[in-house]
Design a protein around this motif. Structure first.
Motif, short mmCIF file in Angstrom:
data_model
loop_
_atom_site.label_atom_id
_atom_site.label_comp_id
_atom_site.label_asym_id
_atom_site.label_seq_id
_atom_site.Cartn_x
_atom_site.Cartn_y
_atom_site.Cartn_z
N LEU A 57 0.82 -1.22 0.00
CA LEU A 57 0.00 0.00 0.00
C LEU A 57 0.85 1.27 0.00
CD1 LEU A 57 -2.70 -1.00 2.68
CD2 LEU A 57 -2.98 -0.98 0.19
N ARG A 58 2.15 1.12 -0.13
CA ARG A 58 3.01 2.29 0.03
C ARG A 58 2.76 3.36 -1.01
NH1 ARG A 58 5.96 -2.05 -1.59
NH2 ARG A 58 7.19 -1.92 -3.53
N TRP A 59 2.23 2.99 -2.16
CA TRP A 59 1.97 3.98 -3.22
C TRP A 59 0.47 4.30 -3.35
CZ3 TRP A 59 6.50 5.73 -3.78
CH2 TRP A 59 7.60 4.90 -3.86
N THR A 60 -0.32 3.80 -2.44
CA THR A 60 -1.78 3.99 -2.54
C THR A 60 -2.23 5.01 -1.50
OG1 THR A 60 -2.05 1.69 -3.24
CG2 THR A 60 -4.03 2.87 -2.49
N PRO A 61 -2.68 6.20 -1.93
CA PRO A 61 -3.18 7.20 -0.97
C PRO A 61 -4.60 6.85 -0.54
CG PRO A 61 -3.24 8.10 -3.19
CD PRO A 61 -2.62 6.74 -3.31
N LEU A 62 -4.75 6.50 0.71
CA LEU A 62 -6.06 6.12 1.23
C LEU A 62 -6.74 7.30 1.92
CD1 LEU A 62 -5.05 2.71 2.89
CD2 LEU A 62 -6.16 3.04 0.66
N LYS A 63 -8.07 7.18 2.03
CA LYS A 63 -8.81 8.15 2.83
C LYS A 63 -9.04 7.62 4.25
CE LYS A 63 -11.26 10.47 -0.91
NZ LYS A 63 -12.58 10.87 -1.47
N LYS A 64 -9.08 6.28 4.38
CA LYS A 64 -9.26 5.72 5.71
C LYS A 64 -8.60 4.35 5.76
CE LYS A 64 -12.82 4.01 8.92
NZ LYS A 64 -14.27 3.83 9.17
N PHE A 65 -7.86 4.13 6.87
CA PHE A 65 -7.27 2.83 7.12
C PHE A 65 -7.58 2.44 8.56
CE2 PHE A 65 -3.87 0.09 8.74
CZ PHE A 65 -3.87 -0.92 7.78
N ALA A 66 -8.12 1.21 8.73
CA ALA A 66 -8.48 0.73 10.07
C ALA A 66 -7.87 -0.64 10.29
CB ALA A 66 -10.00 0.67 10.21
N ILE A 67 -7.27 -0.82 11.47
CA ILE A 67 -6.65 -2.09 11.81
C ILE A 67 -7.17 -2.56 13.16
CG2 ILE A 67 -4.68 -0.86 12.77
CD1 ILE A 67 -4.59 -4.34 11.11
N LYS A 68 -7.52 -3.86 13.22
CA LYS A 68 -8.00 -4.44 14.47
C LYS A 68 -7.08 -5.58 14.86
CE LYS A 68 -11.89 -6.92 16.58
NZ LYS A 68 -11.74 -6.22 17.87
N SER A 69 -6.77 -5.65 16.18
CA SER A 69 -5.89 -6.72 16.67
C SER A 69 -6.62 -7.52 17.75
CB SER A 69 -4.60 -6.12 17.23
OG SER A 69 -4.87 -5.46 18.46
N ALA A 70 -5.88 -8.44 18.35
CA ALA A 70 -6.41 -9.25 19.44
C ALA A 70 -6.59 -8.38 20.69
CB ALA A 70 -5.49 -10.41 19.72
N SER A 71 -7.10 -8.99 21.73
CA SER A 71 -7.35 -8.23 22.96
C SER A 71 -6.07 -7.62 23.52
CB SER A 71 -7.97 -9.15 24.02
OG SER A 71 -9.25 -9.58 23.59
#
Length: 878
Positions: free
Chosen positions: A172-186
């Motif tokens: 994704l280094r060359w992709t300009p995003l408007k929103k990025f969301a990351i979910k992990s474990a507890s």
């Protein structure tokens, strides 16, 4: 032109195709146009028979477990596919091979174990990809993500994600995003520095719990240093336990150019909150939101009395929402962290007390929202507080959804807030009591819908308002006096109340917008809003309208002129009265012109009335109706007089008649009148002044006494009678006696013809009797005189016994008394005493019937019947 025809045929064929498909296999989905809604139908597979033309398909909240290569193959026009909240664990690699136009794809909250890189290859136009909350063990993205150059939104991760590696997001280094969301474990276990540094996005959302590894947070913030974000959001940073360490976890915030910081959920104590605020204080953050966090003070927290270290927190917006512990407002027992906030929102924090020092600290606040709490009047306004120097910049106060009940308290609280312009106190308990309020001349907007107001509430409203909203407040009557005072009012919202009528004198000179929909009035007309000359926007639907001419005229006038716009016309306007028009839309009520044009109705009524009147007059003239009416009147009057005379039937009189005559006519009286009446059998007892007046009495006393003692009075009229002063006295006394009685006891005998009009004005009584009473005329021909005497006896009635008057002389045979009794019916007539003959002359008309007239052509009884005045009295012809 060819392309238009081609497109039209394409649409027709498409409709035919959809119809055929629907008829062959019934789909459980709701299909509208190019969209199919299959949400929440408990489907365990993609339903067959979906139209190939679909562009949007929602299969969320079902029980799907797999998407095969054939399920979506025929949906070549698909742009949006929602597979959220299923149990999908398998999506075959060629499942989206025919869906190259797909732009939005969501597989949020499923059971995928690997990032589906292979199946994304055909989706080069993909803009939004939601993959979060799946069972991914790794966050590594395949190289296919580098080809998704139009990708704007990406969410990924899940409850099994324990590690974040440096190579995970490199595609994704060359992709300009408007929103990025990351979910992990507890609790995230491992983070490689530099993992997030390759991302370019406007919004960064972390759903990452760091209960066991809190030191990861500074590493993540360091990777974001130098980046610019519109929103930086952390969710559940500490999900299960409070942070008690001493390391400054939020130190990297100072190096991040984030406009808005949102901390959502998670456990915070006063130390962690102070860390966050101190770093925000030195950062570019202007909007801070603390939402649904679990705040609690540390058990070892000690209030040392020192000033708060958070004194320079400059914020445009501070949001505190859905926090169960109101102690967060003064987490360090101070309110200094609020001192440089411009717009403060405290929503659903459940605080029920406002300390005095809090108002003093909020000196830079321009907008304060304290909605959805448990504030009462006493909690909001503390009389021990000094508000004179507080809130110098406050322009908007929002206190909706509390337990406020007094407008007087609000006016007292805001009395020193000179900058205040807008006040929102909706969803409270205001307006139920009469109060006296004193407002500063500054409040221009008052929102108080969903309260319990009534007519007296207007006494406590500021008159400087430009905007007033009292919708849904149980209001039933308006106080028009308030609107005459609030001359600057421009917007008035009264929807959803119980207003029963629109006052005719409602005056509001500057009102531009009025909403009175959903009330209880049914009558409006052309004059209802005539005193609102600037009104341009009216909402008045959903009322029980009486469909009348006034309503029709108002609608026609309003729509015709176009000056006033009725925003909810015509759908919300229905007739509730009269009953035959119930539920009919007012737009269909079209009464005729004759029904509603008042001037035309008046003209038609006048013309009709005049025509009927002329017709009646004509009929009356043809059928002689006036004569019959006059005759009926005379009959009724005669019956009335007869009843009056019957009331005196038992009275005893000394004489049958008193004779009034002039001295020049004495010879006629002695030679003719007396012999013919006193020599009858039985004889009449008559009174004449020459013989019967008592010597020694005054003449006038004799006249009055003898007239009163006589049943009737006979006036012998001649020119000499008119010239006699004593005769005029006798006429006057006889007239006075007749007042309140009938004139039936007055008998006029015309010895010489007299023209009533030639009489002097002083003889008005005689004129009246000659004009209204039938009289007897003395005939000069001897052959007619016998008939005259018969008439006279008939008028006098039967000679009954009379009472002897003490001391008086008199001719005839003396008897004991004379009584007024009802006379017997005349043979062949059928009328009793007191009944008036229909042939008698009407009142006001002179009638002379010479005796013996028409003897050759009419029966004698009929002639007698015609000459009797007022009564048909039986007589004996001599």
């Amino acid at each position: 032109m060819f392309s238009l025809v081609k497109n039209s045929w394409t649409n027709v064929l498409l409709c035919i195709q959809m119809t055929v498909v629907a008829s062959d296999s019934i789909s459980p989905c709701s299909i509208t146009g190019y969209s199919a809604n299959c949400k929440g139908l408990n489907l365990d597979q993609v339903p067959p028979g979906l139209p190939a033309s679909l562009e949007s398909l929602d299969l969320s909240f079902n029980k799907l477990t797999a998407i095969t290569n054939k399920d979506l193959a025929h949906l070549t026009q698909l742009r949006s596919l929602n597979l959220e909240f299923n149990n999908i664990s398998l999506i075959e690699d060629e499942a989206f091979a025919s869906n190259a136009l797909l732009k939005e794809l969501s597989v949020f909250n499923n059971s995928l174990t690997q990032v589906p890189s292979k199946l994304l290859e055909p989706l080069t136009r993909l803009r939004s990809l939601e993959m979060s909350n799946n069972l991914f063990a790794s966050a590594a993205l395949g190289e296919v993500f580098s080809t998704l150059r139009e990708l704007e939104l990406l969410s990924m991760g899940g409850p099994l994600l324990l590690n974040l590696s440096r190579e995970d997001f490199l595609p994704l280094r060359w992709t300009p995003l408007k929103k990025f969301a990351i979910k992990s474990a507890s609790s995230l276990q491992h983070y490689d520095p530099g993992t997030l540094s390759v991302l370019q996005t406007d919004q960064m959302w972390f759903d990452v719990a760091l209960d066991q590894k809190p030191e990861i947070l500074p590493l993540m913030l360091k990777d974001l240093a130098g980046k610019t974000f519109a929103i930086l959001r952390f969710r559940n940073l500490f999900e299960f336990k409070y942070y008690t360490g001493s390391q400054d976890l939020f130190k990297g915030l100072r190096d991040i150019a984030a406009r808005q910081l949102v901390i959502f959920r998670g456990k915070f104590n006063e130390n962690l909150l102070r860390m966050a605020l101190l770093n925000v204080q030195g950062s570019a953050v202007k909007d801070l939101g603390l939402v649904a966090i679990d705040f609690a003070r540390s058990p070892d927290f000690v209030n040392d009395g020192l000033e708060s270290s958070v004194t320079d927190l400059v914020l445009d917006n501070l949001l505190l929402q859905d926090i169960s512990n109101p102690d967060i407002l003064r987490f360090d027992w101070r309110f200094t962290w609020l001192s440089r906030v411009v717009r403060l929102t405290i929503r659903n924090v459940n605080f029920n007390y406002v300390p005095c020092d809090s108002w003093e600290e909020m000196r830079n606040a321009e907008t304060v929202t304290i909605a959805g709490n448990r504030l009462t009047d006493e909690a909001l306004y503390n009389q021990r507080c000094d508000y004179r120097s507080s809130m110098p910049k406050l322009r908007v106060l929002n206190a909706n959804t509390n337990e406020l009940a007094s407008l007087r308290v609000l006016s007292a609280l805001t009395a020193e807030w000179t900058a205040l312009r807008e006040l929102d106190v909706s969803h409270n308990k205001l307006g139920s009591t009469r109060e006296s309020c004193t407002w500063k001349q500054n409040v221009t907007k008052l929102v108080m819908h969903h309260n319990m107001v009534d007519q007296v509430t207007f006494d406590c409203l500021p008159t400087t308002l430009l905007y007033l909203d009292m919708s849904y407040s149980n209001l039933d009557l308006l106080d028009t006096g308030y609107f005459r005072q609030a001359t600057q009012l421009q917007v008035l919202l009264l929807s959803g109340n119980k207003i029963k009528f629109i006052p005719s004198g409602w005056e509001s000179p500057n009102l531009l917008r009025l909403a009175v929909d959903g009330n209880s009035f049914g009558l409006i007309g052309e004059g209802s809003f005539s005193r609102m000359p600037r009104l341009v926007n009216l909402t008045a639907g959903n009322n029980p309208y009486h469909c009348t001419c006034d309503l029709h005229a108002f609608i026609q006038d309003t729509l015709g002129k176009g000056r006033l716009s009725i925003t909810d016309w015509p759908g919300n306007y229905k007739c509730y009265h009269p009953e035959p028009l119930l539920e009919m839309t007012v737009a269909k009520y079209l009464p005729g012109r004759l029904v509603c044009d008042v001037r035309l109705v008046i003209a038609v009524s006048v013309v009709t009335t005049a025509a009927v009147a002329f017709l009646l007059v004509g009929l009356c003239h043809v059928f002689n109706v006036p004569w019959y009416l006059k005759a009926m009147y005379l009959i009724l009057r005669a019956q009335y007089r007869a009843r009056q005379e019957q009331g005196e039937a038992g009275r005893v009189y000394a004489y049958h008649a008193f004779i009034s005559y002039s001295h020049s006519d004495a010879e006629w009286v002695r030679d003719h009148l007396l012999p013919c009446l006193e020599n009858c059998d039985p004889p009449y007892r008559l009174c004449i002044h020459e013989r019967d007046f008592q010597p020694g009495k005054w003449i006038i006393d004799n006249i009055i006494e003898n007239i009163e003692d006589s049943r009737k009075v006979i006036f012998v009229l001649s020119r000499n009678f008119v010239n006699s002063e004593w005769c005029n006295y006798e006429l006057y006394f006889a007239h006075q006696r007749a007042i309140g009685k009938s004139f039936n006891d007055v008998i006029l005998v015309v010895k010489e013809t007299i023209d009533p009009e030639s009489l002097p004005s002083k003889y008005c009584k005689l004129k009246k009797m000659l004009s209204t009473k039938t009289y007897l005329e003395w005939p000069s021909e001897p052959k007619r005189q016998a008939f005259f005497w018969a008439q006279m006896r008939g008028v006098l009635g039967k000679a009954t016994p009379t009472g002897e008057k003490a001391g008086g002389g008199g001719g005839g045979q003396p008897t004991d008394r004379v009584s007024m009794v009802e006379l017997p019916l005349e043979v062949g007539d059928g009328k009793g005493e007191g009944e008036e003959d229909s042939t008698a002359a009407p009142a006001g008309q002179r009638q002379v019937v010479p005796p013996g007239a028409n003897n050759d052509t009419e029966p004698e009884s009929l002639l007698l019947h015609k000459v009797i005045s007022y009564q048909a009295i039986p007589i004996e012809v001599v």
